[in-house]
Structure formats: structure tokens, C-alpha cells
Design an enzyme around this catalytic site. Structure first.
Site, PDB file in Angstrom:
ATOM      1  CG  PHE A  59       6.427  -3.117  11.986  1.00  0.00           C
ATOM      2  CD1 PHE A  59       5.814  -4.339  11.682  1.00  0.00           C
ATOM      3  CD2 PHE A  59       6.580  -2.495  10.400  1.00  0.00           C
ATOM      4  CE1 PHE A  59       5.072  -5.024  10.475  1.00  0.00           C
ATOM      5  CE2 PHE A  59       5.930  -2.903   9.429  1.00  0.00           C
ATOM      6  CZ  PHE A  59       5.102  -4.486   9.388  1.00  0.00           C
ATOM      7  CE1 TYR A  60      14.677  -3.523   8.452  1.00  0.00           C
ATOM      8  CE2 TYR A  60      14.555  -5.921   8.658  1.00  0.00           C
ATOM      9  CZ  TYR A  60      15.096  -4.989   7.994  1.00  0.00           C
ATOM     10  OH  TYR A  60      15.906  -4.917   6.927  1.00  0.00           O
ATOM     11  CB  ILE A  70       5.419 -13.619   2.633  1.00  0.00           C
ATOM     12  CG1 ILE A  70       5.470 -12.378   3.745  1.00  0.00           C
ATOM     13  CG2 ILE A  70       6.170 -12.952   1.267  1.00  0.00           C
ATOM     14  CD1 ILE A  70       6.635 -11.875   4.102  1.00  0.00           C
ATOM     15  CG  ASN A  99      10.872   6.041   8.157  1.00  0.00           C
ATOM     16  OD1 ASN A  99      10.429   6.128   6.773  1.00  0.00           O
ATOM     17  ND2 ASN A  99      10.787   4.800   8.614  1.00  0.00           N
ATOM     18  CE1 TYR A 106       3.155   2.238   9.470  1.00  0.00           C
ATOM     19  CE2 TYR A 106       4.619   3.538   9.861  1.00  0.00           C
ATOM     20  CZ  TYR A 106       4.138   2.275   9.655  1.00  0.00           C
ATOM     21  OH  TYR A 106       5.243   1.283   9.666  1.00  0.00           O
ATOM     22  CD  GLU A 118      -4.821  13.333  20.783  1.00  0.00           C
ATOM     23  OE1 GLU A 118      -4.177  13.247  21.883  1.00  0.00           O
ATOM     24  OE2 GLU A 118      -5.685  12.547  20.207  1.00  0.00           O
TER      25      GLU A 118
END
Length: 136
Positions: A59-60, A70, A99, A106, A118
């Protein structure tokens, strides 16, 4: 391989492309022009414990477009929408430990960190290692 694997008769992955649309004046007509500013590559997987799942592989979004509204191509640039439309039970993805901004984002959005909750570890066998194991 990328074209065949994604757009052949039996695709191994799917891709959504983000394109903002600009209206530019031209001789008293408006032209719609666009450029690719992001993408999401995903595939479907199955887990006997949870059923069908969407696995977001990559994903970018270009930095200058992050956090902006957009218009998107490919129906919608919305993997959760694809997940719900295909009746998947969840969406899974990996984030590099370094990151931190994405990890925090998230988690803020409600994602579960399976490595802490987990205790899962991600492992990978190379093709060479699998060939050695098969030969033994």
C-alpha cells in the site's frame, strides 16, 4: 511476471490505483487529467480459524497526497470495501517495526497488532531452502 500474475487468466493478486482528477481549461472546454499517486496490491487467503481474509500486500500513497480527499479510479481505492464486498472476515497486512508512524496510525484506527496480542512470528523459506528440504 508482474503483468501475468496480476492481470492474466488466473490472477494471483489484485491492484487498486489512486488517481486524483484535475480539471484543466482548454479552448473553453474542461479536460480531465489524472496521474497515479498511489496503489494497493492485495490477494485473498483462507485461514481455517477465521475463514476468508483479504491480505494487503503493498500500500502506497505519495507523501504529498497523504491525508487528502482525492477521487480514485478502479471503482474505489478502498480495500476495506473490497473486503466487505467479498465477504472476508478480516484484512491482514504487515508493517515494518521501524515504521512507527504507520504502526501508531493503524492501532489508532482499531487494527490489532498480532505480534504482541497473539505472539505470531513471520517466517519465510526461500525457494532454495524448500528444494533442499524436498531433496532430503
Amino acid at each position: 511476471d508482474l503483468l501475468q500474475d496480476g492481470f492474466g487468466k488466473h490472477p494471483f493478486y489484485h491492484c487498486l490505483v489512486a488517481e486524483p482528477h484535475y480539471l484543466l481549461p482548454h479552448n473553453s472546454f474542461l479536460l480531465s487529467e489524472s496521474c497515479t499517486v498511489g496503489y494497493a496490491m492485495y490477494n485473498f487467503n483462507y485461514d481455517p480459524r477465521i475463514g476468508k481474509l483479504l491480505y494487503l500486500k503493498d500500500f502506497y500513497i505519495m507523501e504529498s497526497y497523504r491525508g487528502k480527499c482525492i477521487c480514485y479510479q478502479s471503482h474505489s481505492f478502498n480495500t476495506p470495501g473490497v473486503m466487505l464486498k467479498t465477504n472476508c472476515s478480516c484484512m491482514q497486512f504487515l508493517v515494518l517495526i521501524c515504521n512507527k508512524a504507520s504502526v501508531e496510525y493503524y492501532i489508532k484506527c482499531g487494527a490489532s497488532n498480532l505480534s504482541t496480542e497473539e505472539g505470531w512470528h513471520l517466517f519465510r523459506f526461500s525457494k532454495e531452502a524448500l528444494l533442499r528440504m524436498a531433496a532430503e
